[in-house]
Motif scaffolding. Structure first.
Motif, mmCIF file in Angstrom:
data_model
loop_
_atom_site.group_PDB
_atom_site.id
_atom_site.type_symbol
_atom_site.label_atom_id
_atom_site.label_comp_id
_atom_site.label_asym_id
_atom_site.label_seq_id
_atom_site.Cartn_x
_atom_site.Cartn_y
_atom_site.Cartn_z
ATOM 1 N N GLY A 39 0.807 -1.213 0.000
ATOM 2 C CA GLY A 39 0.000 0.000 0.000
ATOM 3 C C GLY A 39 0.834 1.254 0.000
ATOM 4 N N VAL A 42 2.393 1.742 -3.464
ATOM 5 C CA VAL A 42 1.441 2.358 -4.392
ATOM 6 C C VAL A 42 1.377 3.859 -4.155
ATOM 7 C CG1 VAL A 42 -1.006 2.518 -5.011
ATOM 8 C CG2 VAL A 42 0.052 0.279 -4.699
ATOM 9 N N ASP A 43 1.337 4.257 -2.872
ATOM 10 C CA ASP A 43 1.297 5.677 -2.556
ATOM 11 C C ASP A 43 2.554 6.383 -3.042
ATOM 12 O OD1 ASP A 43 0.287 8.066 -1.339
ATOM 13 O OD2 ASP A 43 1.724 7.758 0.267
ATOM 14 N N VAL A 231 -6.075 5.891 -6.123
ATOM 15 C CA VAL A 231 -5.618 4.625 -5.552
ATOM 16 C C VAL A 231 -4.623 4.884 -4.417
ATOM 17 C CG1 VAL A 231 -4.273 2.538 -6.021
ATOM 18 C CG2 VAL A 231 -6.038 3.264 -7.628
ATOM 19 N N ALA A 235 -5.040 3.626 -0.693
ATOM 20 C CA ALA A 235 -3.966 2.786 -0.145
ATOM 21 C C ALA A 235 -3.460 3.334 1.179
ATOM 22 C CB ALA A 235 -2.821 2.676 -1.153
ATOM 23 N N TRP A 238 -6.153 2.512 3.798
ATOM 24 C CA TRP A 238 -6.194 1.064 4.036
ATOM 25 C C TRP A 238 -4.989 0.611 4.853
ATOM 26 C CZ3 TRP A 238 -3.473 -2.065 -0.163
ATOM 27 C CH2 TRP A 238 -3.230 -3.363 0.278
ATOM 28 N N VAL A 239 -3.776 0.974 4.385
ATOM 29 C CA VAL A 239 -2.570 0.525 5.075
ATOM 30 C C VAL A 239 -2.476 1.147 6.458
ATOM 31 C CG1 VAL A 239 -0.046 0.519 5.013
ATOM 32 C CG2 VAL A 239 -1.338 0.124 2.921
ATOM 33 N N THR A 284 -10.049 -5.121 4.085
ATOM 34 C CA THR A 284 -9.463 -3.911 3.521
ATOM 35 C C THR A 284 -10.393 -2.717 3.698
ATOM 36 O OG1 THR A 284 -8.224 -5.188 1.883
ATOM 37 C CG2 THR A 284 -8.592 -2.864 1.391
#
Length: 313
Positions: A39, A42-43, A231, A235, A238-239, A284
């Motif tokens: 995550g 992705v960030d 996204v 992310a 979520w993370v 998630t």
């Protein structure tokens, strides 16, 4: 003599198999550690392209290369030794540090949502239209500072996944993770920022199929960047939320994560063949909700409360 040679060759073969197994173990552990940090990766990939928006096309890859170099230095020179020392002499600090980083990720995600909804953005998403070495140096410095925070989170998440390994195994695995993730992130960023140039080059080909593909790439780039930014926000929430849920569970408060886990299991058991995927999505989504709630509180404390105090005066 022949028997001794055979025995020696057997020993060499055994050592070779042991070394191969060790390499496989390192690769597997590095893979697990990297997956846990996905995550944040992705960030990281979502944040970096904005630093080269507005630059002359011929300077984009050079700037990305300099940022990638700074990222490797962040991970290997500063973060890795500190993380290893902590894991060796004060491992009990890893969970609180991880939770601080998780709270920061929640704050970053919630702040971006608040800025979009309120229109009070700080202008960080504006193109970095710069020219000249001093301006480029400023852009690189800003990107490397941002990378430091994300890299620290990646390395601590990875370290937490391999905490049971020996000291030198942890060191080797983290070096592999640092190099692999940096190559992945900045390789992907390089491809993303050059995609429109690739598209323009294709539009100049004589082939109508190549021209159509080129126009598609050029038109797709704004959508790709916008999707990547969204996204990245999801992310972060979520993370960050998952880190906090697992962290409070490790510290002895089992209720919140137990509730999420029970919900995940219930969805998994009820969904049949799609249970694994839907169960993961449930976990998630719950983590993202927790991340948004925690991030919203931090945003309120850091932004809304000071604004109200100022307006009251």
């Amino acid at each position: 003599m022949a028997g001794g040679l055979v025995a020696l060759l057997d020993d060499v073969a055994a050592l070779a198999r042991l070394a191969a197994a060790s390499i496989d173990d390192v690769g597997a552990a590095a893979g697990r550690a990297s997956a846990k940090a996905a995550g944040v990766v992705v960030d990281d990939a979502a944040v970096t392209p904005r630093y080269v928006q507005g630059l002359a096309p011929e300077r984009e890859l050079a700037i990305i290369g300099r940022i990638a170099k700074g990222s490797i230095i962040n991970k290997l020179v500063f973060i890795l030794p500190a993380a290893l020392l902590l894991s060796q002499f004060a491992p009990w600090l890893l969970t609180p540090i991880l939770m601080v980083g998780g709270t920061y990720l929640c704050f970053e995600g919630a702040e971006k949502i608040w800025e979009k909804l309120s229109g009070h953005g700080h202008g960080t998403d504006e193109p970095a239209s710069v020219s000249g070495p001093e301006q480029e140096k400023t852009v690189v410095s800003g990107a490397v500072r941002t990378d430091f925070i994300l890299s620290a989170e990646i390395m601590v998440i990875s370290l937490n996944e391999i905490a049971d390994e020996s000291f030198w195994s942890r060191a080797i695995i983290l070096v592999v993770v640092a190099i692999g993730i940096t190559a992945l992130v900045y390789g992907a960023v390089g491809l993303i920022v050059k995609m429109d140039d690739i598209g323009l080059a294709l539009t100049r080909r004589t082939s109508s199929a190549a021209q159509a593909l080129g126009r598609g790439l050029v038109k797709a780039m704004p959508i790709v960047l916008a999707t990547l930014a969204t996204v990245g926000i999801v992310a972060m929430l979520w993370v960050g939320g998952h880190i906090l849920l697992v962290g409070v569970d490790d510290l002895g408060w089992h209720g919140p994560y137990g509730l999420v886990h029970d919900l995940e299991v219930a969805v998994h058991d009820a969904a049949g063949a799609a249970g694994a995927v839907l169960g993961w999505l449930t976990n998630t989504a719950a983590s993202a909700v927790v991340g948004l709630a925690v991030g919203a509180v931090v945003v309120a404390v850091l932004h809304l409360v000071p604004r109200r105090s100022t307006s009251s005066h």
